[in-house]
Design an enzyme around this catalytic site. Structure first.
Site, PDB file in Angstrom:
ATOM      1  N   SER A 227       0.682  -0.853  -0.200  1.00  0.00           N
ATOM      2  CA  SER A 227       0.621  -0.199  -0.473  1.00  0.00           C
ATOM      3  C   SER A 227       1.006   1.235  -0.250  1.00  0.00           C
ATOM      4  CB  SER A 227      -0.967  -0.009   1.234  1.00  0.00           C
ATOM      5  OG  SER A 227      -2.184   0.326   1.288  1.00  0.00           O
TER       6      SER A 227
ATOM      7  N   HIS B 273      -7.607  -5.470   0.871  1.00  0.00           N
ATOM      8  CA  HIS B 273      -6.056  -5.365   1.489  1.00  0.00           C
ATOM      9  C   HIS B 273      -5.312  -5.506   2.095  1.00  0.00           C
ATOM     10  CE1 HIS B 273      -3.701  -1.631   0.296  1.00  0.00           C
ATOM     11  NE2 HIS B 273      -4.363  -0.845   1.272  1.00  0.00           N
TER      12      HIS B 273
HETATM   13  C1  GTR Z   1      -5.067   4.587   1.985  1.00  0.00           C
HETATM   14  C2  GTR Z   1      -4.893   5.097   0.499  1.00  0.00           C
HETATM   15  C3  GTR Z   1      -4.494   4.624  -0.147  1.00  0.00           C
HETATM   16  C4  GTR Z   1      -2.850   3.887   0.439  1.00  0.00           C
HETATM   17  C5  GTR Z   1      -3.800   2.132   1.663  1.00  0.00           C
HETATM   18  C6  GTR Z   1      -2.488   2.510   2.576  1.00  0.00           C
HETATM   19  O1  GTR Z   1      -6.465   4.745   2.583  1.00  0.00           O
HETATM   20  O2  GTR Z   1      -5.769   5.372   0.380  1.00  0.00           O
HETATM   21  O3  GTR Z   1      -3.514   4.814  -1.179  1.00  0.00           O
HETATM   22  O4  GTR Z   1      -2.287   3.960   0.557  1.00  0.00           O
HETATM   23  O5  GTR Z   1      -4.128   3.654   2.787  1.00  0.00           O
HETATM   24  O6  GTR Z   1      -1.662   2.970   2.789  1.00  0.00           O
HETATM   25  O7  GTR Z   1      -3.005   1.459   2.751  1.00  0.00           O
END
Ligand code: GTR
Length: 429
Positions: A268, A410
């Site tokens: 991420s 995610h």
């Molecule tokens: C989210 C963000 C993403 C991603 C994520 C993370 O809120 O919108 O770009 O990087 O966080 O790092 O888990």
């Protein structure tokens, strides 16, 4: 009835016929499952329904992705076609790197600093004798102030030294990288990585720069930003990437680590950082960018899931100030993320996605990798990917690039790491 016209079927007992029919149905279902597994990934209806319900601001519908034209990787500012590695390395690569410094991540200041390493703890009998643990403080000093990056490293005891290593930019907190191994996390599956003959290391991104917007007063910015900040001054992602390079500085001093075979891994926001770290620092042999999405692997021009405007609003400290120019203005941006990936050629690059994580635009991430191949082809024309995405849970490897899309949400899991290591085996061993 048709069946009765067949003399063999006529003689058969009804239960045998039912059994045969059942077997045929099962075979047909299996065949269907097999062909489904082999088809290119698409988001499921359920995921799409969930994400599109009650909101229309964020686009998750492929048909609504606008037409776009990507900037050319292999044409210089002067309009010259780049068709050999010399031209790429001497001019075009530097041009693209500068474009990313100026427009996306920002520029590291040239402020002098001193750097030292201190072994804080060593346990040669960690993981029941399988590994040696080293905890190293990397201290950065300037003008009487200092900052410590706490590096945690396990080296496999049984492997022939020096070993290749995976370095995680940890954006999830130290509970994922417990040096005592009381708490275990799939996010950093140290035992599994050790068992495959790799060293595994991690540092916390917040050691380098806390992940909040404070006008760049804390972390490494507070130490090294001595002149007035400019629109292209480094943001927090660039600071984290710089921190990964300081860990690599340490590896160069550790005789157990093959510093020419270090993979930098991030998930991420950490995955955005891993790409930029490997682009800026060519000592990294490999980058792994897991579900990094906007400002990382995903093509900005697709405006699918998270967009430049959204990320600039939510995380005003991640990028340089110039990046704000591209909010709702992606088509004018002089780069897109396929060019960031091109900067990693001819070193190894792994991009990965998760099927429910449409916020990070899996297709846009895969296409970015696909379009970056022109740079990889300068070194190896045999690197091929299909323009179509691979099936779910099926890793594709070609030359120095690899990709998978895992089922689920995610996260970075052991399943992902196993695929990273499978690719690593073809590159780092
Ligand atoms: C989210 C963000 C993403 C991603 C994520 C993370 O809120 O919108 O770009 O990087 O966080 O790092 O888990």
């Amino acid at each position: 009835m048709l069946y009765h016209k067949n003399k063999y079927l006529k003689k058969m007992k009804p239960e045998i016929i039912i059994n045969i029919l059942n077997t045929l149905i099962l075979a047909a279902l299996n065949l269907n499952a097999f062909s489904q597994a082999e088809t290119s990934w698409k988001p499921s209806k359920e995921t799409l329904e969930k994400l599109t319900k009650n909101q229309s601001e964020i686009n998750y519908i492929e048909d609504r992705v606008p037409d776009y034209k990507l900037p050319e990787i292999l044409v210089t500012h002067e309009g010259k076609k780049v068709d050999n590695t010399k031209m790429w390395e001497r001019s075009r690569r530097e041009e693209i790197l500068e474009l990313f410094r100026t427009n996306v991540y920002g520029r590291v200041p040239s402020t002098p600093y001193t750097r030292s390493f201190k072994l804080i703890n060593e346990d040669k009998n960690a993981m029941n004798g399988e590994a040696t643990l080293r905890q190293v403080d990397i201290t950065i000093e300037r003008g009487g102030r200092s900052l410590n990056i706490h590096l945690t490293l396990f080296v496999p005891n049984k492997a022939v030294k020096p070993v290749p290593a995976f370095l995680l930019i940890d954006n999830r907190g130290p509970e994922n990288t417990d040096p005592e191994r009381k708490v275990k996390s799939e996010f950093w599956p140290a035992e599994e990585v050790i068992s495959r003959g790799y060293a595994i290391a991690a540092f916390s991104n917040s050691d380098v720069d806390p992940d909040n917007f404070d006008d760049f007063k804390n972390g490494i910015h507070g130490l090294l930003d001595i002149v007035e900040r400019q629109p292209d001054s480094w943001g927090t992602i660039a600071a984290w990437a710089w921190g990964a390079s300081r860990c690599l500085d340490y590896f160069e001093t550790d005789k157990d680590i093959d510093s020419k075979k270090v993979a930098v891994v991030g998930h991420s926001r950490g995955g955005k950082t891993a790409l930029w770290a490997a682009a800026e620092d060519q000592r990294f042999a490999m980058a792994v960018s897991n579900e990094s999405g906007c400002g990382g692997a995903a093509l900005a021009r697709r405006k699918y899931g998270e967009t430049v405007a959204r990320i600039n609003n939510a995380f005003p400290h991640w990028f340089c100030m110039n990046y704000r120019k591209w909010s709702n203005n992606e088509d004018s941006m002089p780069v897109d993320m396929h060019m960031l990936m091109a900067l990693i050629a001819p070193r190894a690059l792994y991009v990965s996605s998760a099927s429910d994580d449409l916020w990070a635009d899996p297709r846009g991430s895969y296409l970015s990798l696909y379009y970056s191949l022109s740079a990889f082809h300068l070194y190896d024309s045999k690197t091929v990917l299909s323009e179509k995405m691979p099936p779910l849970n099926k890793q594709v490897i070609s030359g120095k690039v690899a990709y998978h899309i895992r089922d689920g949400s995610h996260n970075m899991l052991l399943k992902d790491w196993n695929w990273f290591m499978d690719f690593g085996d073809t590159i780092l061993k």
